[in-house]
Motif scaffolding. Structure first.
Motif, PDB file in Angstrom:
ATOM      1  N   VAL A  88     -11.882  -1.200  55.999  1.00  0.00           N
ATOM      2  CA  VAL A  88     -12.205  -1.097  54.575  1.00  0.00           C
ATOM      3  C   VAL A  88     -10.966  -1.385  53.731  1.00  0.00           C
ATOM      4  CG1 VAL A  88     -12.900   0.484  52.737  1.00  0.00           C
ATOM      5  CG2 VAL A  88     -14.116   0.498  54.912  1.00  0.00           C
ATOM      6  N   PHE A  89      -9.853  -0.815  54.140  1.00  0.00           N
ATOM      7  CA  PHE A  89      -8.596  -1.044  53.411  1.00  0.00           C
ATOM      8  C   PHE A  89      -8.230  -2.524  53.413  1.00  0.00           C
ATOM      9  CE2 PHE A  89      -3.968  -1.577  53.758  1.00  0.00           C
ATOM     10  CZ  PHE A  89      -3.583  -1.096  52.511  1.00  0.00           C
ATOM     11  N   PHE A  90      -8.326  -3.176  54.567  1.00  0.00           N
ATOM     12  CA  PHE A  90      -7.981  -4.596  54.669  1.00  0.00           C
ATOM     13  C   PHE A  90      -8.912  -5.445  53.808  1.00  0.00           C
ATOM     14  CE2 PHE A  90      -8.380  -8.808  56.487  1.00  0.00           C
ATOM     15  CZ  PHE A  90      -7.066  -9.180  56.705  1.00  0.00           C
ATOM     16  N   MET A  91     -10.214  -5.169  53.878  1.00  0.00           N
ATOM     17  CA  MET A  91     -11.183  -5.956  53.118  1.00  0.00           C
ATOM     18  C   MET A  91     -10.991  -5.765  51.612  1.00  0.00           C
ATOM     19  SD  MET A  91     -12.879  -7.676  55.286  1.00  0.00           S
ATOM     20  CE  MET A  91     -13.572  -7.739  56.947  1.00  0.00           C
ATOM     21  N   ARG A  92     -10.674  -4.554  51.212  1.00  0.00           N
ATOM     22  CA  ARG A  92     -10.441  -4.309  49.790  1.00  0.00           C
ATOM     23  C   ARG A  92      -9.237  -5.103  49.296  1.00  0.00           C
ATOM     24  NH1 ARG A  92      -6.913  -0.989  47.069  1.00  0.00           N
ATOM     25  NH2 ARG A  92      -7.548  -0.318  44.980  1.00  0.00           N
ATOM     26  N   GLN A  93      -8.157  -5.085  50.080  1.00  0.00           N
ATOM     27  CA  GLN A  93      -6.971  -5.836  49.683  1.00  0.00           C
ATOM     28  C   GLN A  93      -7.271  -7.329  49.604  1.00  0.00           C
ATOM     29  OE1 GLN A  93      -5.505  -2.807  48.768  1.00  0.00           O
ATOM     30  NE2 GLN A  93      -3.745  -4.172  48.965  1.00  0.00           N
TER      31      GLN A  93
END
Length: 289
Positions: A165-170
């Motif tokens: 989720v963190f990677f996709m948000r970035q």
């Protein structure tokens, strides 16, 4: 002056050639260091246990591959069953993790709501909690529901993947234009249609990269399957390989290396096929950064 410039130019070209040669030599050395453990593992899969104990490292294959395979019959090692179970768990875990992580990242990036930052902070906090800490409670819940010894109990938790989720948000923060979303809404497109038909294609490099890492991680997972799966017909390849060294009388190292080779080969194939997406994703991320 003209001769001086020519000499400086020739010197610069020679220095550039020397620099390239050094880079190629360093890359070749690193390549050998990276591939050597895999080659040694494959070679040991063809050697006898005695040869491995006497000489741990050999670069030349031997002739004990069939003998090492025959050992599997006496240890209830069924590589095709393990391969099938691992393939099911890894494939569906990756699909769930990628889709729902992308959907969550889309909601955090696009929508404006009061607790958005707090929600994202909670996700970041969950990333810091090791899976082993919650394993006892998770096993008790699965046992009471009668979900132990079921492959889906290894698949469903993939829906919650904080790191992804963190990677996709970035990624979305740099790649997604809010004007596209607004245009789709004006044209009457629904939210899920917008996400599935517009946002997901934009996220393709990030999805491909995270899918590879998720598949490899799920394929190599050992702790959770060891706790939740005890039925032999439901065991994954890592569990079967770990059980190969359970003999108290003699450890068949050749068979263990053969089991490890069978476990790693699908991952090598996945990397060879999809490695370009990893490079593209990293390069794109560096450009956006």
């Amino acid at each position: 002056m003209g001769n001086g410039k020519v000499k400086l130019s020739e010197k610069a070209q020679k220095l550039e050639k020397v620099r390239l040669v050094i880079i190629y030599i360093v890359c070749a050395i690193l390549t050998v260091l990276c591939l050597a453990p895999f080659w040694i593992m494959i070679v040991n899969a063809t050697r006898s246990t005695t040869a491995i104990q006497q000489h741990a490292i050999s670069l030349i294959p031997s002739t004990y591959l069939k003998s090492n395979w025959d050992v599997f019959e006496g240890k209830d090692f069924h590589p095709f069953v393990g391969f099938f179970n691992s393939a099911i768990v890894s494939t569906f875990s990756t699909m769930l993790a990628v889709y729902f992580s992308s959907l969550t990242a889309y909601a955090i990036t696009v929508y404006e709501w009061k607790l958005r930052d707090a929600f994202f902070s909670v996700i970041m906090g969950v990333m810091m909690i090791p899976a082993q800490v919650t394993m006892i409670g998770f096993y008790q819940m699965a046992f009471k529901l009668g979900w132990t010894n079921q492959l889906f109990i290894l698949i469903i938790p993939a829906i919650a993947s904080p790191m992804m989720v963190f990677f996709m948000r970035q990624y979305l923060q740099g790649a997604l234009s809010h004007e596209i979303i607004q245009s789709a809404r004006i044209d009457g497109a629904g939210e899920f249609y917008t996400f599935n038909k517009i946002v997901l294609p934009i996220m393709k490099p990030a999805i491909a990269t995270q899918a590879i890492f998720s598949f490899v991680s799920s394929w190599n997972r050992l702790f959770e399957p060891m706790v939740l799966i005890s039925a032999k017909e439901k065991q994954t390849l890592p569990i079967m390989v770990s059980l190969l060294k359970g003999d108290i009388y003699k450890t068949e190292y050749g068979s263990i290396y053969l089991g490890l080779t069978l476990t790693v080969l699908p991952l090598i194939v996945v990397y060879l096929i999809l490695s370009k997406y990893i490079v593209a994703g990293v390069a794109l991320g560096s450009v956006k950064g």
